[in-house]
Design a protein around this motif. Structure first.
Motif, mmCIF file in Angstrom:
data_model
loop_
_atom_site.group_PDB
_atom_site.id
_atom_site.type_symbol
_atom_site.label_atom_id
_atom_site.label_comp_id
_atom_site.label_asym_id
_atom_site.label_seq_id
_atom_site.Cartn_x
_atom_site.Cartn_y
_atom_site.Cartn_z
ATOM 1 N N UNK A 267 0.856 -1.192 0.000
ATOM 2 C CA UNK A 267 0.000 0.000 0.000
ATOM 3 C C UNK A 267 0.889 1.237 0.000
ATOM 4 N N UNK A 268 0.762 2.057 -1.027
ATOM 5 C CA UNK A 268 1.635 3.226 -1.127
ATOM 6 C C UNK A 268 0.888 4.517 -0.803
ATOM 7 N N UNK A 269 1.627 5.612 -0.893
ATOM 8 C CA UNK A 269 1.072 6.917 -0.524
ATOM 9 C C UNK A 269 -0.176 7.242 -1.337
ATOM 10 N N UNK A 270 -0.175 6.853 -2.601
ATOM 11 C CA UNK A 270 -1.308 7.198 -3.449
ATOM 12 C C UNK A 270 -2.568 6.411 -3.055
ATOM 13 N N UNK A 271 -2.421 5.119 -2.750
ATOM 14 C CA UNK A 271 -3.560 4.349 -2.252
ATOM 15 C C UNK A 271 -4.167 5.035 -1.024
ATOM 16 N N UNK A 272 -3.280 5.383 -0.088
ATOM 17 C CA UNK A 272 -3.754 5.906 1.193
ATOM 18 C C UNK A 272 -4.332 7.309 1.035
ATOM 19 N N UNK A 273 -3.669 8.141 0.244
ATOM 20 C CA UNK A 273 -4.158 9.510 0.053
ATOM 21 C C UNK A 273 -5.539 9.494 -0.604
ATOM 22 N N UNK A 274 -5.723 8.626 -1.580
ATOM 23 C CA UNK A 274 -7.027 8.565 -2.236
ATOM 24 C C UNK A 274 -8.096 7.992 -1.331
ATOM 25 N N UNK A 275 -7.723 7.040 -0.488
ATOM 26 C CA UNK A 275 -8.707 6.511 0.464
ATOM 27 C C UNK A 275 -9.149 7.617 1.429
ATOM 28 N N UNK A 276 -8.196 8.445 1.869
ATOM 29 C CA UNK A 276 -8.559 9.558 2.754
ATOM 30 C C UNK A 276 -9.451 10.554 2.005
ATOM 31 N N UNK A 277 -9.121 10.832 0.756
ATOM 32 C CA UNK A 277 -9.938 11.774 -0.025
ATOM 33 C C UNK A 277 -11.352 11.233 -0.246
ATOM 34 N N UNK A 278 -11.454 9.945 -0.538
ATOM 35 C CA UNK A 278 -12.784 9.357 -0.745
ATOM 36 C C UNK A 278 -13.593 9.408 0.560
ATOM 37 N N UNK A 279 -12.926 9.140 1.664
ATOM 38 C CA UNK A 279 -13.598 9.193 2.962
ATOM 39 C C UNK A 279 -14.023 10.631 3.288
ATOM 40 N N UNK A 280 -13.227 11.596 2.810
ATOM 41 C CA UNK A 280 -13.561 13.002 3.059
ATOM 42 C C UNK A 280 -14.833 13.421 2.331
ATOM 43 N N UNK A 281 -15.185 12.675 1.277
ATOM 44 C CA UNK A 281 -16.412 13.018 0.552
ATOM 45 C C UNK A 281 -17.639 12.707 1.403
ATOM 46 N N UNK A 282 -17.575 11.663 2.227
ATOM 47 C CA UNK A 282 -18.743 11.319 3.043
ATOM 48 C C UNK A 282 -18.634 11.838 4.480
ATOM 49 N N UNK A 283 -17.424 12.015 4.977
ATOM 50 C CA UNK A 283 -17.247 12.499 6.353
ATOM 51 C C UNK A 283 -16.822 13.945 6.332
ATOM 52 N N UNK A 284 -17.612 14.797 6.960
ATOM 53 C CA UNK A 284 -17.303 16.222 6.928
ATOM 54 C C UNK A 284 -16.457 16.651 8.121
ATOM 55 N N UNK A 285 -16.643 15.978 9.250
ATOM 56 C CA UNK A 285 -15.953 16.418 10.457
ATOM 57 C C UNK A 285 -14.593 15.730 10.596
ATOM 58 N N UNK A 286 -13.522 16.508 10.465
ATOM 59 C CA UNK A 286 -12.164 15.970 10.615
ATOM 60 C C UNK A 286 -11.431 16.699 11.730
ATOM 61 N N UNK A 287 -12.177 17.155 12.735
ATOM 62 C CA UNK A 287 -11.501 17.871 13.824
ATOM 63 C C UNK A 287 -10.575 16.915 14.549
ATOM 64 N N UNK A 288 -9.583 17.467 15.208
ATOM 65 C CA UNK A 288 -8.547 16.632 15.824
ATOM 66 C C UNK A 288 -9.102 15.650 16.847
ATOM 67 N N UNK A 289 -10.269 15.959 17.409
ATOM 68 C CA UNK A 289 -10.847 15.079 18.433
ATOM 69 C C UNK A 289 -11.342 13.766 17.848
ATOM 70 N N UNK A 290 -11.597 13.718 16.557
ATOM 71 C CA UNK A 290 -12.167 12.489 15.991
ATOM 72 C C UNK A 290 -11.122 11.683 15.199
ATOM 73 N N UNK A 291 -9.849 11.968 15.451
ATOM 74 C CA UNK A 291 -8.794 11.253 14.714
ATOM 75 C C UNK A 291 -8.954 9.732 14.805
ATOM 76 N N UNK A 292 -9.188 9.235 16.021
ATOM 77 C CA UNK A 292 -9.266 7.781 16.197
ATOM 78 C C UNK A 292 -10.415 7.197 15.383
ATOM 79 N N UNK A 293 -11.542 7.916 15.399
ATOM 80 C CA UNK A 293 -12.694 7.446 14.641
ATOM 81 C C UNK A 293 -12.391 7.421 13.137
ATOM 82 N N UNK A 294 -11.786 8.488 12.650
ATOM 83 C CA UNK A 294 -11.489 8.550 11.214
ATOM 84 C C UNK A 294 -10.419 7.512 10.829
#
Ligand code: GDP
Length: 350
Positions: A267-294
């Motif tokens: 799994x490389x940087x591009x796999x992971x970066x795109x997974x985070x971007x895709x998750x960002x489309x459905x999850x709006x809250x990325x505040x530092x308190x929810x790091x574990x959840x994300x």
């Protein structure tokens, strides 16, 4: 009963809290690189880049190149664990009238995200009319052959021991690793315990600003890889800037986990970066308190993509970022991550 369910909720809360704490501790202790170390690595990279630029201009003055530049996670505070690599981008100049870019899905190979670069007008401008004709294979510009041109120059013609001793470094061409496929890189020891790999990355930019890098498809060596790297990096950082989010922290932790855990290195940087971007489309809250959840969600999302055998690129859903992995690699990655879901902390024990 409500009492036992609230007790369970409390227990879950405590678990979440402790994962949250573990993630931040891991981030500060293992993942994040001090700015001093980043500076030192950038400094060494710049020295080597200057030498190479001067050497290539003198040795092959007719080679049509734009200015080379350094790039990579090291320049965006996205590198993890140690400041040990950078890319030297080498943009080739192609004559507009002599070359055309053919998208992979329009070829018999049908691979979105990869391109063929076809030589045109051979009747009027026969072979030799373009400098890069020396890298033609079957009428197409071969990224492998372009890499070989640079390999001959960099490994054969440059007196690295002499340059190294002037700069105070030990420089040698690096042996490409099998997992990385075809790469050309220099290993620079710039400190008794610090080493930097500088990868040569020839690149083409089409008139429509499609950028293609000479990092051939794992099996089809004639195909150029479309780069979404700048788009990914820019979007992730812009999203975080807008809401003071933790997407990049989450990405960096995942990158470190994959870097430190041999079962996850495919799994490389591009796999992971795109997974985070895709998750960002459905999850709006990325505040530092929810790091574990994300973070847990990111692992779950990855398991889902691996099970489906498809991880779309956030900038072009036709591109499947898993297409070069073997079914076995995909299975094993999915299994490893699936097992970690019941105890995500286990991923941090490396
Ligand atoms: P890291 O190497 O895991 O820290 O992650 P990077 O974000 O630096 O990813 C670097 C990889 O992306 C390299 O191996 C390149 O082959 C690939 N890549 C694709 N396009 C680009 C680009 O435009 N710039 C750089 N630096 N790397 C790119």
């Amino acid at each position: 009963s409500s009492r036992s369910s609230s007790k369970a909720a409390m227990q879950r809360g405590r678990m979440r809290l402790s994962l949250q704490e573990h993630l931040w501790a891991f981030y500060h202790e293992r993942v994040n690189i001090s700015s001093e170390e980043q500076q030192a690595a950038r400094h060494a990279a710049l020295d080597i880049c200057a030498e190479l630029r001067a050497f290539i201009h003198t040795k092959v003055p007719d080679m049509p190149l734009r200015d080379m530049y350094l790039s990579g996670s090291l320049y965006h505070d996205l590198q993890v664990v140690s400041a040990d690599h950078a890319q030297l981008m080498v943009p080739l100049i192609l004559e507009k009238s002599l070359w055309s870019f053919v998208p992979g899905e329009e070829t018999i190979m049908n691979v979105p995200g990869f391109w063929l670069v076809r030589r045109e007008n051979l009747e009027y401008f026969p072979r030799g009319g373009s400098y890069w004709d020396r890298c033609l294979i079957g009428g197409y510009l071969s990224p492998k052959s372009v890499l070989e041109v640079f390999e001959k120059l960099v490994t054969g013609c440059i007196n690295w021991p002499a340059i190294g001793s002037v700069l105070g470094y030990t420089v040698r061409p690096a042996i490409p690793s099998h997992t990385e496929g075809l790469t050309l890189s220099l290993e620079v020891q710039y400190d008794s315990e610090r080493r930097l790999h500088i990868d040569f990355l020839p690149l083409l930019v089409s008139e429509d600003a499609v950028s293609l890098i000479a990092k051939p498809h794992r099996e089809r060596e004639n195909l150029w890889r479309q780069s979404f790297w700048s788009a990914e990096t820019t979007r992730l950082q812009a999203l975080d800037r807008d809401d003071d989010g933790c997407r990049c922290v989450c990405l960096k932790i995942a990158k470190a986990v994959c870097k430190l855990n041999p079962a996850l290195t495919p799994l490389n940087a591009s796999h992971l970066a795109n997974a985070v971007l895709l998750l960002s489309e459905s999850e709006r809250n990325w505040s530092h308190e929810v790091l574990a959840e994300r973070f847990t969600q990111l692992i779950r999302v990855l398991v889902g993509h691996l099970e489906a055998g498809r991880l779309p690129c956030a900038f072009n859903h036709k591109v499947n970022l898993l297409c070069e992995l073997t079914p076995r690699e995909v299975d094993e990655l999915g299994y490893t991550l699936y097992c970690s879901l019941s105890d995500p902390e286990s991923l941090l024990r490396t």
